[in-house]
Design a protein around this motif. Structure first.
Motif, mmCIF file in Angstrom:
data_model
loop_
_atom_site.group_PDB
_atom_site.id
_atom_site.type_symbol
_atom_site.label_atom_id
_atom_site.label_comp_id
_atom_site.label_asym_id
_atom_site.label_seq_id
_atom_site.Cartn_x
_atom_site.Cartn_y
_atom_site.Cartn_z
ATOM 1 N N ILE A 123 -40.648 32.842 -34.569
ATOM 2 C CA ILE A 123 -39.130 32.718 -34.315
ATOM 3 C C ILE A 123 -38.533 33.700 -35.430
ATOM 4 N N PRO A 124 -37.778 34.390 -34.768
ATOM 5 C CA PRO A 124 -37.083 35.576 -35.537
ATOM 6 C C PRO A 124 -36.200 34.689 -36.321
ATOM 7 N N ASP A 125 -35.799 35.282 -37.711
ATOM 8 C CA ASP A 125 -34.613 34.657 -38.422
ATOM 9 C C ASP A 125 -33.384 35.181 -38.092
ATOM 10 N N ALA A 126 -32.480 34.590 -38.651
ATOM 11 C CA ALA A 126 -30.961 35.277 -38.480
ATOM 12 C C ALA A 126 -30.755 36.683 -38.412
ATOM 13 N N ASP A 127 -31.568 37.352 -38.891
ATOM 14 C CA ASP A 127 -31.453 39.048 -39.086
ATOM 15 C C ASP A 127 -32.469 39.472 -38.140
ATOM 16 N N GLY A 128 -33.187 38.664 -37.247
ATOM 17 C CA GLY A 128 -33.847 39.314 -36.468
ATOM 18 C C GLY A 128 -35.332 39.588 -36.764
ATOM 19 N N VAL A 129 -35.836 39.249 -38.208
ATOM 20 C CA VAL A 129 -36.799 39.518 -38.748
ATOM 21 C C VAL A 129 -38.069 38.773 -38.356
ATOM 22 N N ALA A 147 -35.813 25.254 -22.013
ATOM 23 C CA ALA A 147 -35.370 26.253 -23.092
ATOM 24 C C ALA A 147 -34.570 27.456 -22.331
ATOM 25 N N GLU A 148 -35.276 27.961 -21.361
ATOM 26 C CA GLU A 148 -34.684 29.108 -20.345
ATOM 27 C C GLU A 148 -33.246 28.708 -19.922
ATOM 28 N N VAL A 149 -33.140 27.398 -19.771
ATOM 29 C CA VAL A 149 -31.763 26.975 -19.507
ATOM 30 C C VAL A 149 -30.704 26.912 -20.422
ATOM 31 N N LEU A 150 -31.110 25.749 -21.547
ATOM 32 C CA LEU A 150 -30.280 25.845 -22.746
ATOM 33 C C LEU A 150 -30.059 27.005 -23.598
ATOM 34 N N GLU A 151 -30.980 28.165 -23.575
ATOM 35 C CA GLU A 151 -30.784 29.175 -24.531
ATOM 36 C C GLU A 151 -29.298 29.722 -24.000
ATOM 37 N N HIS A 152 -28.782 29.585 -22.918
ATOM 38 C CA HIS A 152 -27.795 30.397 -22.513
ATOM 39 C C HIS A 152 -26.485 29.610 -22.562
ATOM 40 N N THR A 153 -26.482 28.364 -23.016
ATOM 41 C CA THR A 153 -25.623 27.263 -22.966
ATOM 42 C C THR A 153 -24.921 26.480 -24.306
ATOM 43 N N HIS A 175 -35.855 25.281 -40.800
ATOM 44 C CA HIS A 175 -36.138 26.645 -40.708
ATOM 45 C C HIS A 175 -37.590 26.747 -40.489
ATOM 46 N N PRO A 176 -38.035 26.509 -39.268
ATOM 47 C CA PRO A 176 -39.342 26.846 -38.736
ATOM 48 C C PRO A 176 -39.482 28.371 -38.156
ATOM 49 N N ARG A 177 -40.841 28.694 -38.688
ATOM 50 C CA ARG A 177 -41.102 30.236 -38.622
ATOM 51 C C ARG A 177 -41.966 30.575 -37.171
ATOM 52 N N PHE A 178 -42.320 29.254 -36.602
ATOM 53 C CA PHE A 178 -43.136 29.343 -35.322
ATOM 54 C C PHE A 178 -42.685 28.235 -34.516
ATOM 55 N N ARG A 233 -33.004 31.829 -30.374
ATOM 56 C CA ARG A 233 -32.377 30.665 -29.518
ATOM 57 C C ARG A 233 -33.637 29.896 -28.856
ATOM 58 N N HIS A 234 -34.312 30.687 -27.806
ATOM 59 C CA HIS A 234 -35.201 29.986 -26.749
ATOM 60 C C HIS A 234 -36.403 29.269 -27.918
ATOM 61 N N ARG A 235 -36.834 29.920 -28.990
ATOM 62 C CA ARG A 235 -38.005 29.347 -29.404
ATOM 63 C C ARG A 235 -37.583 28.247 -30.293
ATOM 64 N N LEU A 236 -36.183 28.236 -30.968
ATOM 65 C CA LEU A 236 -35.800 27.027 -31.646
ATOM 66 C C LEU A 236 -35.674 25.839 -30.709
ATOM 67 N N ILE A 237 -35.172 26.202 -29.418
ATOM 68 C CA ILE A 237 -34.929 25.068 -28.678
ATOM 69 C C ILE A 237 -36.208 24.485 -28.107
ATOM 70 N N GLU A 238 -37.189 25.305 -27.897
ATOM 71 C CA GLU A 238 -38.578 24.639 -27.579
ATOM 72 C C GLU A 238 -39.186 23.699 -28.855
#
Length: 212
Positions: free
Chosen positions: A131-137, A100-106, A121-124, A77-82
């Protein structure tokens, strides 16, 4: 325990072993979070009781698989928002961490997946963190810390630590950014993309990672 507090602990533990292999100690965790050691010890015991970390008294702290999955989800969440803030709203890379610290929780999961799709679907993220994918990889290539690279080492900038906005601005001014190729010419100087030698800003050697 508030969910945001748990997430902050899990994120910090996760971050510690992303770019080196040693598990975090309680004193390191307390320093990273800016909390008293006694506070951290109490929280770690609670996290262990929930099956999120493994820890023995006075020993290092490691995420369990459950803890790692939860940490990867919040870091995603954090890295996608950044990345979204930089690409869509013109933020500089030294401006996005606190937002991102604020938005990741909202933001909702639906909005997050919409952001991921819009960004294709950025990787970095903008700092080169995976950026972990939806499975955490995560997908990451072999790396070396700039301060540990030998004279003559050539590598692409894979990642720049994002905690110090002033250092990020200094690196940007020097032309050192993710994707550029550096040649280590001296302990405190590099060539960028084949150009002339550039002095490293203070702290850069411990904040920049190159391809190995």
């Amino acid at each position: 325990m508030p969910s945001a507090a748990i997430d902050d602990y899990l994120k910090t533990i996760y971050h510690h072993t992303e770019w080196q292999s040693a598990d975090i100690t309680p004193s390191q965790l307390a320093a990273e979070l800016g909390l008293a050691p006694s506070t951290v010890t109490e929280m770690v015991q609670k996290l262990a009781g929930q099956g999120l970390v493994s820890h023995r008294p006075y020993g290092p702290i490691a995420l369990t698989q459950t803890g790692r999955d939860r940490a990867a989800a919040i870091i995603r969440r954090h890295r996608l928002i950044e990345t979204w803030l930089v690409r869509e709203f013109g933020y500089a890379w030294d401006e996005v961490h606190e937002e991102a610290e604020v938005l990741e929780h909202t933001i909702s999961d639906r909005l997050l997946e919409g952001i991921d799709a819009r960004l294709e679907h950025p990787r970095f993220d903008p700092h080169g963190d995976a950026i972990p994918d939806a499975d955490g990889v995560v997908h990451r290539e072999p790396f070396v810390l700039l301060g540990e690279a030998g004279i003559g080492h050539t590598g692409r900038v894979l990642r720049v630590a994002d905690r110090d906005p002033a250092l990020l601005r200094a690196l940007d001014a020097a032309g050192i950014d993710v994707g550029h190729t550096l040649v280590v010419t001296e302990r405190d100087a590099v060539r960028i993309d084949g150009g002339g030698s550039v002095a490293l800003p203070d702290g850069a050697a411990q904040a920049v990672w190159l391809s190995a």
